[in-house]
Scaffold this motif. Structure first.
Motif, PDB file in Angstrom:
ATOM      1  N   GLY A  18     -40.985  59.733  62.531  1.00  0.00           N
ATOM      2  CA  GLY A  18     -40.376  60.873  61.859  1.00  0.00           C
ATOM      3  C   GLY A  18     -40.428  62.168  62.637  1.00  0.00           C
ATOM      4  N   VAL A  19     -41.130  62.185  63.773  1.00  0.00           N
ATOM      5  CA  VAL A  19     -41.217  63.389  64.598  1.00  0.00           C
ATOM      6  C   VAL A  19     -39.931  63.545  65.402  1.00  0.00           C
ATOM      7  CG1 VAL A  19     -42.440  64.483  66.526  1.00  0.00           C
ATOM      8  CG2 VAL A  19     -43.723  63.299  64.733  1.00  0.00           C
ATOM      9  N   ASP A  20     -39.404  64.759  65.432  1.00  0.00           N
ATOM     10  CA  ASP A  20     -38.186  65.017  66.188  1.00  0.00           C
ATOM     11  C   ASP A  20     -38.421  64.725  67.670  1.00  0.00           C
ATOM     12  OD1 ASP A  20     -36.315  67.072  67.797  1.00  0.00           O
ATOM     13  OD2 ASP A  20     -35.409  66.676  65.838  1.00  0.00           O
ATOM     14  N   PRO A  21     -37.474  64.058  68.337  1.00  0.00           N
ATOM     15  CA  PRO A  21     -37.662  63.722  69.757  1.00  0.00           C
ATOM     16  C   PRO A  21     -38.021  64.921  70.629  1.00  0.00           C
ATOM     17  CG  PRO A  21     -35.755  62.564  68.881  1.00  0.00           C
ATOM     18  CD  PRO A  21     -36.215  63.498  67.804  1.00  0.00           C
ATOM     19  N   SER A  22     -37.500  66.094  70.296  1.00  0.00           N
ATOM     20  CA  SER A  22     -37.792  67.281  71.104  1.00  0.00           C
ATOM     21  C   SER A  22     -39.240  67.741  70.961  1.00  0.00           C
ATOM     22  CB  SER A  22     -36.851  68.429  70.715  1.00  0.00           C
ATOM     23  OG  SER A  22     -37.067  68.826  69.367  1.00  0.00           O
ATOM     24  N   LEU A  59     -44.709  72.840  64.183  1.00  0.00           N
ATOM     25  CA  LEU A  59     -45.816  72.808  63.231  1.00  0.00           C
ATOM     26  C   LEU A  59     -45.575  71.746  62.164  1.00  0.00           C
ATOM     27  CD1 LEU A  59     -48.439  74.005  62.087  1.00  0.00           C
ATOM     28  CD2 LEU A  59     -47.035  75.676  60.859  1.00  0.00           C
ATOM     29  N   HIS A  60     -44.370  71.683  61.656  1.00  0.00           N
ATOM     30  CA  HIS A  60     -44.034  70.683  60.635  1.00  0.00           C
ATOM     31  C   HIS A  60     -44.276  69.274  61.156  1.00  0.00           C
ATOM     32  CE1 HIS A  60     -41.206  67.874  58.651  1.00  0.00           C
ATOM     33  NE2 HIS A  60     -41.517  68.534  57.558  1.00  0.00           N
ATOM     34  N   ASP A  61     -43.811  68.988  62.371  1.00  0.00           N
ATOM     35  CA  ASP A  61     -43.966  67.647  62.930  1.00  0.00           C
ATOM     36  C   ASP A  61     -45.424  67.350  63.278  1.00  0.00           C
ATOM     37  OD1 ASP A  61     -41.333  67.075  62.623  1.00  0.00           O
ATOM     38  OD2 ASP A  61     -40.773  67.305  64.727  1.00  0.00           O
ATOM     39  N   ALA A  62     -46.158  68.366  63.754  1.00  0.00           N
ATOM     40  CA  ALA A  62     -47.568  68.160  64.084  1.00  0.00           C
ATOM     41  C   ALA A  62     -48.371  67.807  62.836  1.00  0.00           C
ATOM     42  CB  ALA A  62     -48.142  69.410  64.751  1.00  0.00           C
ATOM     43  N   LEU A  63     -48.114  68.502  61.737  1.00  0.00           N
ATOM     44  CA  LEU A  63     -48.821  68.205  60.489  1.00  0.00           C
ATOM     45  C   LEU A  63     -48.448  66.823  59.966  1.00  0.00           C
ATOM     46  CD1 LEU A  63     -48.579  71.661  58.680  1.00  0.00           C
ATOM     47  CD2 LEU A  63     -50.592  70.634  59.743  1.00  0.00           C
ATOM     48  N   LEU A  64     -47.193  66.445  60.139  1.00  0.00           N
ATOM     49  CA  LEU A  64     -46.745  65.117  59.722  1.00  0.00           C
ATOM     50  C   LEU A  64     -47.553  64.033  60.429  1.00  0.00           C
ATOM     51  CD1 LEU A  64     -44.531  63.426  58.187  1.00  0.00           C
ATOM     52  CD2 LEU A  64     -43.199  63.531  60.303  1.00  0.00           C
ATOM     53  N   ALA A  65     -47.790  64.211  61.724  1.00  0.00           N
ATOM     54  CA  ALA A  65     -48.536  63.218  62.499  1.00  0.00           C
ATOM     55  C   ALA A  65     -50.039  63.300  62.238  1.00  0.00           C
ATOM     56  CB  ALA A  65     -48.248  63.403  63.990  1.00  0.00           C
ATOM     57  N   LEU A  66     -50.582  64.512  62.181  1.00  0.00           N
ATOM     58  CA  LEU A  66     -52.031  64.682  62.028  1.00  0.00           C
ATOM     59  C   LEU A  66     -52.540  64.149  60.698  1.00  0.00           C
ATOM     60  CD1 LEU A  66     -52.426  68.240  63.557  1.00  0.00           C
ATOM     61  CD2 LEU A  66     -53.579  66.182  64.381  1.00  0.00           C
ATOM     62  N   LYS A  67     -51.739  64.237  59.664  1.00  0.00           N
ATOM     63  CA  LYS A  67     -52.179  63.767  58.352  1.00  0.00           C
ATOM     64  C   LYS A  67     -52.299  62.248  58.291  1.00  0.00           C
ATOM     65  CE  LYS A  67     -50.552  67.833  55.865  1.00  0.00           C
ATOM     66  NZ  LYS A  67     -49.559  68.412  54.935  1.00  0.00           N
ATOM     67  N   ARG A  68     -51.845  61.577  59.339  1.00  0.00           N
ATOM     68  CA  ARG A  68     -51.999  60.122  59.416  1.00  0.00           C
ATOM     69  C   ARG A  68     -53.290  59.724  60.120  1.00  0.00           C
ATOM     70  NH1 ARG A  68     -45.740  59.782  61.355  1.00  0.00           N
ATOM     71  NH2 ARG A  68     -44.793  59.790  59.278  1.00  0.00           N
TER      72      ARG A  68
END
Length: 318
Positions: free
Chosen positions: A62-66, A98-107
């Motif tokens: 779900g993280v944007d490729p960029s 920040l949105h993508d980092a939180l998405l990954a870190l919460k896993r």
């Protein structure tokens, strides 16, 4: 002499290891991790942290490729800090990163997270990362103070109007990179307040002596002195047959659905700062929808009515 690293973690450390002798512990005193196989690293080599293909697919889903590279570095930084029982700080992150980092870190179960940009409505924020138990035992105010400092740039701009870009240019002109600078709060003809990483606050005070042609005084200030303008919000509710973005955004931005569809096709609509080209994307509570030239809305509480429709709370930033 050799160096060892535990193989239990999918995120190895990014650093050149100082070689130490292997010290074996009696089985009764070993932690569960120390009972797992050890991998001996070759002397003189620098071992870069990498994600296995399986972990990469899971954590970065779900993280944007960029943002893949930036989020990968943050994951490695967080895991490193958690394993060492330290607190590490990211650079200032843009809202999409920040949105993508939180998405990954919460896993990742064992990493504690504090998001802070100097004030509660900050757009550019840093992440404080560490062992979740250690973070829970720390004083949040101390974590925040170590993450962000504030600097005041004051001068007489009554006859020489300046913008956010002028202050940013003056700061970056000192050699400081953008990732070390947070929000800039412009105070009209009086100057601005700049959020910056604490280790560069003193340098910034000494280096910025003028903005454009106006002489300025630059000094550190406490975060409590920030003159933040709280954005106004208009809260509304709409009842829709679905949670499609074209239906809800049409109500939130007070536009016809056909006109909104034209803007979507033109690449002007973003969900959580990611461009959306189709109106069929579905929304959930907490999503931020931005429309170029129209501002943004945030999706609040969603309830299902007795007739199976969706009652959606919308907060529009004015």
């Amino acid at each position: 002499m050799s160096a060892v690293v535990l193989a239990h973690s999918a995120l190895a450390y990014t650093r050149c290891l100082v070689l130490q002798p292997i010290r074996k512990l009696p089985v009764a005193h070993r932690s569960p991790c120390s009972l797992k196989p050890l991998r001996v690293l070759q002397p003189g080599r620098c071992y870069a942290a990498v994600l296995s293909r399986e972990d990469r697919n899971h954590l970065l889903s779900g993280v944007d490729p960029s943002n893949i590279d930036a989020v990968t570095r943050i994951l490695e930084q967080g895991k490193n800090a958690a394993d060492r029982w330290e607190i590490a700080y990211s650079s200032f992150l843009t809202p999409p990163t920040l949105h993508d980092a939180l998405l990954a870190l919460k896993r990742v179960a064992d990493i504690g997270i504090v998001v802070w940009g100097g004030y509660s409505e900050a757009e550019r924020c840093r992440l404080a990362l560490g062992n979740i138990e250690a973070m829970n035992n720390s004083v949040r105010e101390e974590i925040e103070a170590a993450a962000v400092s504030a600097v005041s740039i004051s001068g007489n701009f009554k006859y020489d109007k300046v913008s956010h870009g002028d202050f940013l240019g003056a700061v970056l002109g000192t050699g400081i990179v953008r990732e070390k600078v947070g929000d800039i709060i412009v105070k009209g003809d009086q100057g601005a307040q700049v959020l910056v990483v604490p280790e560069l606050a003193g340098f910034l005070c000494a280096a910025v002596t003028q903005v454009r042609v106006v002489p300025v005084e630059t000094s550190p200030i406490p975060l409590s002195d920030l003159e933040v303008i709280i954005p106004k919000k208009d809260v509304m509710k709409t009842v829709e047959a679905s949670l499609r973005v074209d239906a809800i955004a049409s109500a939130g931005f007070k536009m016809s659905r056909s006109k909104l569809q034209d803007t979507i096709s033109g690449g002007a609509l973003f969900i959580n700062w990611k461009e959306v080209n189709k109106g069929g994307a579905t929304l959930k509570t907490g999503d931020v929808v931005s429309l170029r030239g129209k501002g943004r809305i945030e999706i609040g509480e969603i309830n299902v009515t007795k007739k199976g429709r969706y009652a959606v709370e919308i907060m529009r930033y004015l």
